[in-house]
Design a protein around this motif. Structure first.
Motif, PDB file in Angstrom:
ATOM      1  N   ALA A  54       3.405   7.067  36.999  1.00 46.11           N
ATOM      2  CA  ALA A  54       4.483   6.315  36.358  1.00 46.11           C
ATOM      3  C   ALA A  54       4.316   4.853  36.751  1.00 46.11           C
ATOM      4  CB  ALA A  54       5.836   6.859  36.809  1.00 46.11           C
ATOM      5  N   ASP A  55       4.014   3.997  35.771  1.00 45.46           N
ATOM      6  CA  ASP A  55       3.696   2.604  36.094  1.00 45.46           C
ATOM      7  C   ASP A  55       4.793   1.600  35.744  1.00 45.46           C
ATOM      8  OD1 ASP A  55       3.328   2.755  33.342  1.00 45.46           O
ATOM      9  OD2 ASP A  55       1.370   1.776  33.352  1.00 45.46           O
ATOM     10  N   ARG A  56       5.866   2.055  35.068  1.00 48.00           N
ATOM     11  CA  ARG A  56       6.991   1.161  34.816  1.00 48.00           C
ATOM     12  C   ARG A  56       8.167   1.905  34.208  1.00 48.00           C
ATOM     13  NH1 ARG A  56       3.309  -0.691  30.655  1.00 48.00           N
ATOM     14  NH2 ARG A  56       4.129  -0.270  28.581  1.00 48.00           N
ATOM     15  N   TRP A  57       9.317   1.237  34.254  1.00 46.22           N
ATOM     16  CA  TRP A  57      10.471   1.687  33.492  1.00 46.22           C
ATOM     17  C   TRP A  57      11.129   0.470  32.870  1.00 46.22           C
ATOM     18  CZ3 TRP A  57      15.375   0.166  35.221  1.00 46.22           C
ATOM     19  CH2 TRP A  57      15.514  -0.154  36.562  1.00 46.22           C
ATOM     20  N   GLU A  58      11.858   0.708  31.774  1.00 48.46           N
ATOM     21  CA  GLU A  58      12.404  -0.388  30.988  1.00 48.46           C
ATOM     22  C   GLU A  58      13.854  -0.127  30.629  1.00 48.46           C
ATOM     23  OE1 GLU A  58       8.214  -1.398  28.727  1.00 48.46           O
ATOM     24  OE2 GLU A  58       9.627  -0.020  27.762  1.00 48.46           O
ATOM     25  N   ILE A  59      14.573  -1.225  30.385  1.00 46.39           N
ATOM     26  CA  ILE A  59      15.939  -1.177  29.892  1.00 46.39           C
ATOM     27  C   ILE A  59      15.912  -1.736  28.475  1.00 46.39           C
ATOM     28  CG2 ILE A  59      18.297  -1.985  30.208  1.00 46.39           C
ATOM     29  CD1 ILE A  59      17.486  -2.489  33.202  1.00 46.39           C
ATOM     30  N   LEU A  60      16.424  -0.963  27.524  1.00 55.87           N
ATOM     31  CA  LEU A  60      16.469  -1.380  26.129  1.00 55.87           C
ATOM     32  C   LEU A  60      17.918  -1.518  25.683  1.00 55.87           C
ATOM     33  CD1 LEU A  60      13.870   0.577  26.559  1.00 55.87           C
ATOM     34  CD2 LEU A  60      13.702   0.390  24.104  1.00 55.87           C
ATOM     35  N   ASP A  61      18.181  -2.491  24.809  1.00 56.78           N
ATOM     36  CA  ASP A  61      19.532  -2.643  24.286  1.00 56.78           C
ATOM     37  C   ASP A  61      19.770  -1.626  23.168  1.00 56.78           C
ATOM     38  OD1 ASP A  61      18.406  -3.693  21.916  1.00 56.78           O
ATOM     39  OD2 ASP A  61      19.085  -5.729  22.308  1.00 56.78           O
ATOM     40  N   SER A  62      20.957  -1.672  22.565  1.00 56.18           N
ATOM     41  CA  SER A  62      21.316  -0.668  21.566  1.00 56.18           C
ATOM     42  C   SER A  62      20.483  -0.778  20.290  1.00 56.18           C
ATOM     43  CB  SER A  62      22.808  -0.727  21.251  1.00 56.18           C
ATOM     44  OG  SER A  62      23.206  -2.042  20.958  1.00 56.18           O
ATOM     45  N   SER A  63      19.779  -1.900  20.079  1.00 56.11           N
ATOM     46  CA  SER A  63      18.901  -2.018  18.910  1.00 56.11           C
ATOM     47  C   SER A  63      17.447  -1.673  19.237  1.00 56.11           C
ATOM     48  CB  SER A  63      18.979  -3.433  18.327  1.00 56.11           C
ATOM     49  OG  SER A  63      18.408  -4.365  19.214  1.00 56.11           O
ATOM     50  N   GLY A  64      17.157  -1.331  20.510  1.00 60.26           N
ATOM     51  CA  GLY A  64      15.801  -0.960  20.908  1.00 60.26           C
ATOM     52  C   GLY A  64      14.975  -2.098  21.484  1.00 60.26           C
ATOM     53  N   LYS A  65      15.565  -3.270  21.639  1.00 59.67           N
ATOM     54  CA  LYS A  65      14.851  -4.417  22.210  1.00 59.67           C
ATOM     55  C   LYS A  65      14.756  -4.251  23.725  1.00 59.67           C
ATOM     56  CE  LYS A  65      15.205  -9.369  22.937  1.00 59.67           C
ATOM     57  NZ  LYS A  65      16.120 -10.506  22.868  1.00 59.67           N
ATOM     58  N   ILE A  66      13.564  -4.500  24.285  1.00 58.18           N
ATOM     59  CA  ILE A  66      13.374  -4.416  25.736  1.00 58.18           C
ATOM     60  C   ILE A  66      14.045  -5.622  26.381  1.00 58.18           C
ATOM     61  CG2 ILE A  66      11.709  -4.419  27.627  1.00 58.18           C
ATOM     62  CD1 ILE A  66       9.707  -3.081  25.697  1.00 58.18           C
ATOM     63  N   LEU A  67      14.992  -5.343  27.288  1.00 57.87           N
ATOM     64  CA  LEU A  67      15.703  -6.393  28.000  1.00 57.87           C
ATOM     65  C   LEU A  67      15.071  -6.713  29.346  1.00 57.87           C
ATOM     66  CD1 LEU A  67      19.367  -5.229  27.351  1.00 57.87           C
ATOM     67  CD2 LEU A  67      18.064  -6.974  26.105  1.00 57.87           C
ATOM     68  N   ALA A  68      14.507  -5.709  29.988  1.00 56.06           N
ATOM     69  CA  ALA A  68      13.919  -5.899  31.319  1.00 56.06           C
ATOM     70  C   ALA A  68      12.942  -4.773  31.601  1.00 56.06           C
ATOM     71  CB  ALA A  68      15.008  -5.934  32.382  1.00 56.06           C
TER      72      ALA A  68
END
Length: 120
Positions: A54-68
């Motif tokens: 596992a090389d990363r995890w991401e936070i996406l907004d409600s439209s699917g855009k990567i926030l962090a």
């Protein structure tokens, strides 16, 4: 005559998918005094070494855009599941939910994603 796969290759086929995909099994968000957020995500993945972890995890907004994105610099073979934090995340207004998803070096995205109602 049909070509045959060498028996060694056939013996290795079940091991090619060892580790599977990354599952996000828990996440929490904490507000910071400056209005940003700190997130903790707990991931589960059968890391198999430097070629498959596992090389990363991401936070996406409600439209699917990567926030962090939280990059994971090494395998966690003997530490499963594991929790890592991501600080100073700014969440734009008008989000009703966030998605936390994992990624691994071999399979990419997949596995269990976690939906969070927003704001918490």
């Amino acid at each position: 005559m049909k070509p045959r796969l060498p028996s060694l290759l056939l013996a290795l086929l079940p091991t090619l998918s060892l580790g599977g995909e990354v599952d996000v099994i828990a996440a929490k968000a904490y507000s910071n005094p400056d209005g940003s957020w700190r997130f903790q995500a707990t991931l589960k993945h059968a890391d198999a070494g430097w070629e498959h972890y596992a090389d990363r995890w991401e936070i996406l907004d409600s439209s699917g855009k990567i926030l962090a994105t939280r990059v994971l610099a090494h395998p966690h073979i003997n530490e499963q599941p594991f929790t890592r934090s991501l600080t100073s995340v700014n969440i734009p207004e008008n989000n009703s939910s966030l998605t936390i998803r994992g990624h691994d070096k071999l399979h990419g995205y997949g596995g269990k994603e976690l939906q969070m109602n927003w704001p918490p």
